[in-house]
Design a protein around this motif. Structure first.
Motif, mmCIF file in Angstrom:
data_model
loop_
_atom_site.group_PDB
_atom_site.id
_atom_site.type_symbol
_atom_site.label_atom_id
_atom_site.label_comp_id
_atom_site.label_asym_id
_atom_site.label_seq_id
_atom_site.Cartn_x
_atom_site.Cartn_y
_atom_site.Cartn_z
ATOM 1 N N LEU A 41 1.005 10.801 -4.281
ATOM 2 C CA LEU A 41 0.040 11.460 -3.411
ATOM 3 C C LEU A 41 0.728 12.339 -2.366
ATOM 4 O O LEU A 41 0.093 13.230 -1.780
ATOM 5 N N LYS A 73 -7.746 1.130 -5.839
ATOM 6 C CA LYS A 73 -6.863 0.027 -6.226
ATOM 7 C C LYS A 73 -6.692 -0.984 -5.094
ATOM 8 O O LYS A 73 -6.242 -2.104 -5.327
ATOM 9 N N SER A 74 -7.024 -0.576 -3.871
ATOM 10 C CA SER A 74 -6.893 -1.466 -2.717
ATOM 11 C C SER A 74 -8.135 -2.333 -2.579
ATOM 12 O O SER A 74 -9.238 -1.923 -2.945
ATOM 13 N N ASP A 113 3.951 5.737 -5.399
ATOM 14 C CA ASP A 113 4.025 5.616 -6.861
ATOM 15 C C ASP A 113 3.054 6.578 -7.538
ATOM 16 O O ASP A 113 3.315 7.089 -8.630
ATOM 17 N N ASP A 114 1.910 6.820 -6.871
ATOM 18 C CA ASP A 114 0.904 7.729 -7.419
ATOM 19 C C ASP A 114 1.156 9.188 -7.031
ATOM 20 O O ASP A 114 0.322 10.059 -7.300
ATOM 21 N N MET A 156 2.238 1.858 -3.405
ATOM 22 C CA MET A 156 1.185 2.357 -4.289
ATOM 23 C C MET A 156 0.936 3.846 -4.052
ATOM 24 O O MET A 156 0.809 4.640 -4.997
ATOM 25 N N TYR A 157 0.873 4.230 -2.773
ATOM 26 C CA TYR A 157 0.625 5.625 -2.389
ATOM 27 C C TYR A 157 1.691 6.542 -2.979
ATOM 28 O O TYR A 157 1.396 7.577 -3.576
ATOM 29 N N SER A 188 -7.621 12.176 -6.842
ATOM 30 C CA SER A 188 -6.351 11.444 -6.840
ATOM 31 C C SER A 188 -6.310 10.452 -5.694
ATOM 32 O O SER A 188 -5.883 9.301 -5.857
ATOM 33 N N TYR A 189 -6.764 10.877 -4.523
ATOM 34 C CA TYR A 189 -6.804 9.982 -3.367
ATOM 35 C C TYR A 189 -7.818 8.866 -3.583
ATOM 36 O O TYR A 189 -7.557 7.698 -3.277
ATOM 37 N N TRP A 221 0.830 -1.196 0.000
ATOM 38 C CA TRP A 221 0.000 0.000 0.000
ATOM 39 C C TRP A 221 0.875 1.261 0.000
ATOM 40 O O TRP A 221 0.600 2.218 -0.726
ATOM 41 N N ASN A 223 -8.911 7.627 -6.361
ATOM 42 C CA ASN A 223 -8.477 6.699 -7.402
ATOM 43 C C ASN A 223 -7.441 5.706 -6.881
ATOM 44 O O ASN A 223 -7.464 4.515 -7.243
ATOM 45 N N THR A 224 -6.535 6.176 -6.031
ATOM 46 C CA THR A 224 -5.532 5.274 -5.454
ATOM 47 C C THR A 224 -6.192 4.299 -4.496
ATOM 48 O O THR A 224 -5.892 3.098 -4.514
#
Length: 258
Positions: A60, A88-89, A57-58, A54-55, A81-82, A51, A84-85
């Motif tokens: 944020l 993914k979870s 990589d995006d 991912m956070y 943006s938040y 996680w 959308n990330t």
């Protein structure tokens, strides 16, 4: 931003193992962040290493200022943006931040879940914050390579000591509202009511709301005034809330309230 690190990965695994008796990792994830505005540093840890990757990589972290508001904040109210990330979870039914400010430092304990959590569930998790914080700080001291750069330019507001109490009382026109008949409550007032109905003490509520006890007492007084019972005892306040159709069951919907 790539934040892959063997030390960070191991630290996350250790947190997951050490706190497995406190949390059901099948249902929730927990992250803890420290944002040092003055030194422009961010420290992170989670039970879920993937996680964190991912956070970051995006990117944020470039809009992390959205999260820097003392008290309880739902990711449903952040920018796309938040959202959308989080989508993914596989634990994206709810995500909430508990943010606390210490001078130029913000600490955020954040949870996301596969299912809706009651306010009691969230309070139980929040009460573990001190031991999670202690573990995180002791971990970060072992290897400063885990300290990440703050990439967003964040400027702290200038606060005078004389105005501190005034600034803790939130302007009523910047919060979303809920209405019961002719009575209109701000989001923060609703959160306070939920916590009162869950039999939390004012000290606990002020911690969660990110304000002083004096500020929280003022908010409770404002709630009583709206209910036309400014001098009501706790039991009388509960009766007034019930008479106006304000119950803990109906307030649980606040989690998804836009």
């Amino acid at each position: 931003m790539d934040v892959k690190s063997k030390f960070l990965e191991k630290s996350c695994a250790n947190l997951s193992s050490l706190f497995s008796n406190y949390f059901d990792w099948n249902d929730i994830d927990l992250s803890f962040s420290r944002i040092d505005i003055l030194n422009k540093e961010i420290s992170i840890i989670s039970n879920n290493y993937e996680w964190l990757l991912m956070y970051w990589d995006d990117d944020l972290d470039k809009i992390i200022s959205e999260r820097l508001s003392s008290g309880i904040q739902y990711w449903a109210n952040y920018s796309n943006s938040y959202k959308n990330t989080l989508a993914k979870s596989n634990k994206n039914d709810l995500k909430v931040d508990f943010c606390t400010k210490y001078g130029g430092v913000y600490e955020i304990i954040s949870i996301n879940s596969k299912k809706k959590l009651s306010i009691k569930d969230m309070i139980a998790i929040y009460r573990c914050r001190p031991i999670v914080s202690d573990y995180a700080h002791s971990t970060w001291k072992k290897d400063d390579s885990v300290i990440l750069p703050q990439r967003e330019n964040i400027v702290l507001p200038i606060e005078s000591i004389g105005n501190q109490e005034l600034q803790e009382v939130e302007p009523l026109d910047i919060h979303q509202y809920m209405r019961f008949g002719n009575i209109r409550f701000t989001r923060k007032e609703i959160i306070t009511i939920r916590l009162l109905l869950s039999h939390c003490k004012v000290k606990e509520i002020s911690y969660i709301q990110g304000c002083s006890e004096a500020c929280e007492h003022k908010r409770i007084l404002r709630i009583k005034e709206k209910l036309n019972c400014p001098h009501a005892s706790s039991s009388s306040l509960f009766n007034a809330l019930k008479e106006n159709g304000i119950t803990l069951a109906c307030l649980e919907t606040l989690v998804s309230y836009p």
